[in-house]
Design a protein around this motif. Structure first.
Motif, PDB file in Angstrom:
ATOM      1  N   UNK A  80       0.835  -1.208   0.000  1.00  0.00           N
ATOM      2  CA  UNK A  80       0.000   0.000   0.000  1.00  0.00           C
ATOM      3  C   UNK A  80       0.868   1.257   0.000  1.00  0.00           C
ATOM      4  N   UNK A  81       1.813   1.325   0.939  1.00  0.00           N
ATOM      5  CA  UNK A  81       2.643   2.531   0.997  1.00  0.00           C
ATOM      6  C   UNK A  81       3.557   2.622  -0.218  1.00  0.00           C
ATOM      7  N   UNK A  82       3.997   1.459  -0.719  1.00  0.00           N
ATOM      8  CA  UNK A  82       4.847   1.495  -1.921  1.00  0.00           C
ATOM      9  C   UNK A  82       4.076   2.166  -3.063  1.00  0.00           C
ATOM     10  N   UNK A  83       2.855   1.673  -3.304  1.00  0.00           N
ATOM     11  CA  UNK A  83       2.077   2.203  -4.436  1.00  0.00           C
ATOM     12  C   UNK A  83       1.755   3.681  -4.239  1.00  0.00           C
ATOM     13  N   UNK A  84       1.344   4.050  -3.033  1.00  0.00           N
ATOM     14  CA  UNK A  84       0.976   5.453  -2.791  1.00  0.00           C
ATOM     15  C   UNK A  84       2.189   6.379  -2.955  1.00  0.00           C
ATOM     16  N   UNK A  85       3.323   5.952  -2.428  1.00  0.00           N
ATOM     17  CA  UNK A  85       4.501   6.826  -2.506  1.00  0.00           C
ATOM     18  C   UNK A  85       5.120   6.832  -3.902  1.00  0.00           C
ATOM     19  N   UNK A  86       4.938   5.748  -4.657  1.00  0.00           N
ATOM     20  CA  UNK A  86       5.388   5.796  -6.059  1.00  0.00           C
ATOM     21  C   UNK A  86       4.683   6.936  -6.767  1.00  0.00           C
ATOM     22  N   UNK A  87       3.395   7.026  -6.532  1.00  0.00           N
ATOM     23  CA  UNK A  87       2.615   8.092  -7.165  1.00  0.00           C
ATOM     24  C   UNK A  87       3.030   9.462  -6.608  1.00  0.00           C
ATOM     25  N   UNK A  88       3.252   9.517  -5.280  1.00  0.00           N
ATOM     26  CA  UNK A  88       3.706  10.790  -4.700  1.00  0.00           C
ATOM     27  C   UNK A  88       5.012  11.243  -5.349  1.00  0.00           C
ATOM     28  N   UNK A  89       5.925  10.295  -5.557  1.00  0.00           N
ATOM     29  CA  UNK A  89       7.216  10.676  -6.160  1.00  0.00           C
ATOM     30  C   UNK A  89       7.009  11.218  -7.573  1.00  0.00           C
ATOM     31  N   UNK A  90       6.104  10.584  -8.330  1.00  0.00           N
ATOM     32  CA  UNK A  90       5.816  11.116  -9.679  1.00  0.00           C
ATOM     33  C   UNK A  90       5.353  12.566  -9.579  1.00  0.00           C
ATOM     34  N   UNK A  91       4.502  12.826  -8.580  1.00  0.00           N
ATOM     35  CA  UNK A  91       3.934  14.179  -8.454  1.00  0.00           C
ATOM     36  C   UNK A  91       4.997  15.176  -7.977  1.00  0.00           C
ATOM     37  N   UNK A  92       5.716  14.813  -6.906  1.00  0.00           N
ATOM     38  CA  UNK A  92       6.743  15.741  -6.390  1.00  0.00           C
ATOM     39  C   UNK A  92       7.818  16.019  -7.451  1.00  0.00           C
ATOM     40  N   UNK A  93       8.246  14.954  -8.145  1.00  0.00           N
ATOM     41  CA  UNK A  93       9.394  15.116  -9.039  1.00  0.00           C
ATOM     42  C   UNK A  93       9.036  15.896 -10.304  1.00  0.00           C
ATOM     43  N   UNK A 386      -8.457  -1.088  -4.023  1.00  0.00           N
ATOM     44  CA  UNK A 386      -9.140  -1.856  -2.960  1.00  0.00           C
ATOM     45  C   UNK A 386      -8.112  -2.464  -2.015  1.00  0.00           C
ATOM     46  N   UNK A 387      -7.032  -2.978  -2.619  1.00  0.00           N
ATOM     47  CA  UNK A 387      -5.972  -3.570  -1.803  1.00  0.00           C
ATOM     48  C   UNK A 387      -5.373  -2.501  -0.865  1.00  0.00           C
ATOM     49  N   UNK A 388      -5.122  -1.320  -1.418  1.00  0.00           N
ATOM     50  CA  UNK A 388      -4.546  -0.243  -0.595  1.00  0.00           C
ATOM     51  C   UNK A 388      -5.508   0.116   0.536  1.00  0.00           C
ATOM     52  N   UNK A 389      -6.792   0.248   0.188  1.00  0.00           N
ATOM     53  CA  UNK A 389      -7.771   0.631   1.211  1.00  0.00           C
ATOM     54  C   UNK A 389      -7.928  -0.451   2.275  1.00  0.00           C
ATOM     55  N   UNK A 390      -7.754  -1.716   1.888  1.00  0.00           N
ATOM     56  CA  UNK A 390      -7.785  -2.793   2.898  1.00  0.00           C
ATOM     57  C   UNK A 390      -6.641  -2.626   3.897  1.00  0.00           C
ATOM     58  N   UNK A 391      -5.454  -2.354   3.372  1.00  0.00           N
ATOM     59  CA  UNK A 391      -4.292  -2.174   4.252  1.00  0.00           C
ATOM     60  C   UNK A 391      -4.504  -1.025   5.227  1.00  0.00           C
ATOM     61  N   UNK A 392      -5.148   0.046   4.727  1.00  0.00           N
ATOM     62  CA  UNK A 392      -5.265   1.265   5.530  1.00  0.00           C
ATOM     63  C   UNK A 392      -6.613   1.365   6.233  1.00  0.00           C
ATOM     64  N   UNK A 393      -7.408   0.294   6.137  1.00  0.00           N
ATOM     65  CA  UNK A 393      -8.772   0.337   6.664  1.00  0.00           C
ATOM     66  C   UNK A 393      -8.802   0.635   8.163  1.00  0.00           C
ATOM     67  N   UNK A 394      -9.688   1.546   8.584  1.00  0.00           N
ATOM     68  CA  UNK A 394      -9.845   1.791  10.025  1.00  0.00           C
ATOM     69  C   UNK A 394     -10.373   0.558  10.748  1.00  0.00           C
ATOM     70  N   UNK A 395     -10.876  -0.436  10.009  1.00  0.00           N
ATOM     71  CA  UNK A 395     -11.457  -1.638  10.629  1.00  0.00           C
ATOM     72  C   UNK A 395     -10.493  -2.821  10.639  1.00  0.00           C
ATOM     73  N   UNK A 396      -9.243  -2.613  10.271  1.00  0.00           N
ATOM     74  CA  UNK A 396      -8.279  -3.722  10.283  1.00  0.00           C
ATOM     75  C   UNK A 396      -7.955  -4.125  11.728  1.00  0.00           C
ATOM     76  N   UNK A 397      -7.194  -5.232  11.845  1.00  0.00           N
ATOM     77  CA  UNK A 397      -6.963  -5.769  13.201  1.00  0.00           C
ATOM     78  C   UNK A 397      -5.787  -5.130  13.938  1.00  0.00           C
ATOM     79  N   UNK A 398      -4.954  -4.393  13.254  1.00  0.00           N
ATOM     80  CA  UNK A 398      -3.772  -3.753  13.859  1.00  0.00           C
ATOM     81  C   UNK A 398      -2.825  -4.791  14.476  1.00  0.00           C
TER      82      UNK A 398
END
Ligand SMILES: Cc1cc2nc3c(=O)[nH]c(=O)nc-3n(C[C@H](O)[C@H](O)[C@H](O)COP(=O)(O)OP(=O)(O)OC[C@H]3O[C@@H](n4cnc5c(N)ncnc54)[C@H](O)[C@@H]3O)c2cc1C
Length: 405
Positions: A80-93, A386-398
């Motif tokens: 999840x963080x890999x995919x999100x930050x890949x996109x962030x890097x595209x935007x920042x760069x 969906x996969x990213x949102x599952x990882x970051x879900x407020x309802x996950x088990x932590x």
């Protein structure tokens, strides 16, 4: 189409009952003009949403945002963080070329060093997961790594990973860039205004109350960083976002000698990971995670930080010995129990969306999360979201722990 969908929400404006200023309604209200709230405002307004951002501080980025040291990497340990930050890097760069603002993006890379077998194994084991996302990252044995970072302490060094496409940028300049373009696109920012409660219709959250008035909104996005837990409690949500105090420092400027961000994930008696890099203007900037964590909202600098961090700095890079520290500061990580953010809709409170709990990575996650939130609200999720949102879900088990948090 969006404009059509939401045009009704733009129309009502009435006098605040206390007569202080007109009550207005927006498609979206964002609480927090920081690393997360500001890019969300930018991407929402580009998509045609009328947007209000409220922040208790006098201007943009004055919470944790301006305390971040600017590191941006896609080389995380989870998809999840890999995919999100890949996109962030595209935007920042590409930001400067696309929008014209100088945000001081520098592609210096990240280097995770290993001085013990246990970290070497962890870092090598991660490579296959990271490469599955086409990340450019490799393991380098001691001699090869010493060519990339000649000043690493060679004694005991086993090697490390190097990812050349990671980098750094100015958190405050970046957030200001999102802010100024948001304003151009019609976003309303209300500073020095504190969110004190919510408006509800049954379970649905229909707006926010502040110390100055009330605003209606179809969606309320909680991007209040370390202040999020208290706000959640106002609508009976027990959000696991805990303020965790971290300190950083900057030295005098010296001639350029270091490109990547160096990260050492070895736990020690008084600290876990620590990281540092040389800013393009020559200063070395560094930060450490104390062990145990320093929970709470205290942001006065300590006398224990510099002795603790300088010992570790010199252990990894003895050359830093003569550098003089110019300034230290302290700020808050909005921590979650497993090191992953909380992003997603709160099903028992329709209209309420979480974009919080960014831990030590909210600056780098900001643009990626912002686009994801827009896709969520517009029902336009990409494959993989969906996969990213599952990882970051407020309802996950932590029950997991992120290795590189
Ligand atoms: C020393 C240090 C170094 C760091 N280094 C990095 C790094 O290299 N890279 C990285 O990605 N991250 C880094 N971080 C982490 C990063 O700063 C945070 O994860 C990020 O800023 C969180 O973003 P946010 O938008 O959730 O919170 P913030 O940026 O704090 O924004 C939240 C805003 O909400 C406002 N707010 C809160 N409550 C209310 C209320 N009731 N009413 C109105 N407004 C309210 C606050 O005023 C604040 O402006 C670092 C943090 C620290 C402390």
């Amino acid at each position: 189409m969006l404009k059509c969908l939401f045009q009704n929400s733009l129309v009502f404006m009435m006098n605040d009952q206390r007569g202080r200023f007109p009550r207005k309604s927006y498609d979206v209200i964002i609480i927090g003009a920081g690393s997360i709230g500001t890019p969300i405002a930018f991407y929402l307004s580009r998509s045609g949403f009328s947007t209000l951002v409220i922040d208790s501080e006098p201007s943009v980025g004055q919470g944790s945002n301006k305390r971040a040291i600017g590191g941006i990497r896609a080389t995380h340990s989870d998809p999840a963080k890999i995919a999100l930050c890949q996109r962030s890097i595209e935007i920042f760069s590409t930001w400067k070329d696309t929008f014209g603002d100088e945000i001081e993006w520098v592609k210096g890379g990240y280097c995770f060093v290993a001085y013990r077998d246990i970290e070497k194994k962890s870092l090598i084991d991660l490579l296959s997961k990271q490469r599955a996302f086409n990340l450019e990252i490799d393991w380098y044995e001691k001699e090869e790594l010493s060519k990339i970072v000649p000043d690493l302490n060679a004694e005991g060094l086993l090697g490390g990973t190097f990812s050349p496409n990671d980098g750094n940028a100015s958190p405050l300049l970046s957030t200001h860039a999102f802010y100024s373009h948001s304003v151009e696109q019609g976003v309303v920012f209300r500073f020095r205004e504190i969110v004190t409660g919510f408006m509800n219709s049954g379970d649905t959250v229909t707006g926010v109350k502040t110390n100055m008035g009330e605003y209606g909104g179809k969606y309320i996005i909680l991007a209040a960083g370390a202040g999020s837990r208290i706000l959640g409690q106002l609508i009976s949500l027990d959000l696991p976002v805990f303020p965790d105090s971290h300190e950083a420092a900057i030295t005098e400027p010296v001639q350029r000698f270091l490109n990547p961000m160096i990260v050492d994930i070895r736990p020690k008696a008084d600290s876990s990971n620590f990281y540092f890099y040389q800013h393009f203007t020559g200063q070395v900037v560094f930060c450490i995670t104390p062990s145990p964590n320093e929970w709470g909202t205290e942001i006065r600098e300590t006398s224990s930080f510099l002795p603790m961090v300088s010992t570790r700095l010199l252990e990894v890079m003895p050359r830093l010995f003569n550098l003089r520290v110019r300034r230290t500061w302290r700020g808050l990580y909005p921590m979650t129990p497993d090191g992953f953010p909380l992003v997603g809709a709160v099903t028992e409170r329709p209209g309420f969306i979480l974009a919080t709990g960014m831990c030590g990575q909210g600056f780098m996650l900001g643009p990626g999360i912002a686009e994801l939130i827009v896709r969520m609200i517009t029902n336009n999720l990409y494959i993989g979201d969906e996969m990213i949102l599952d990882y970051l879900s407020p309802y996950r088990k932590f029950d997991k722990q992120e290795l590189l948090k």
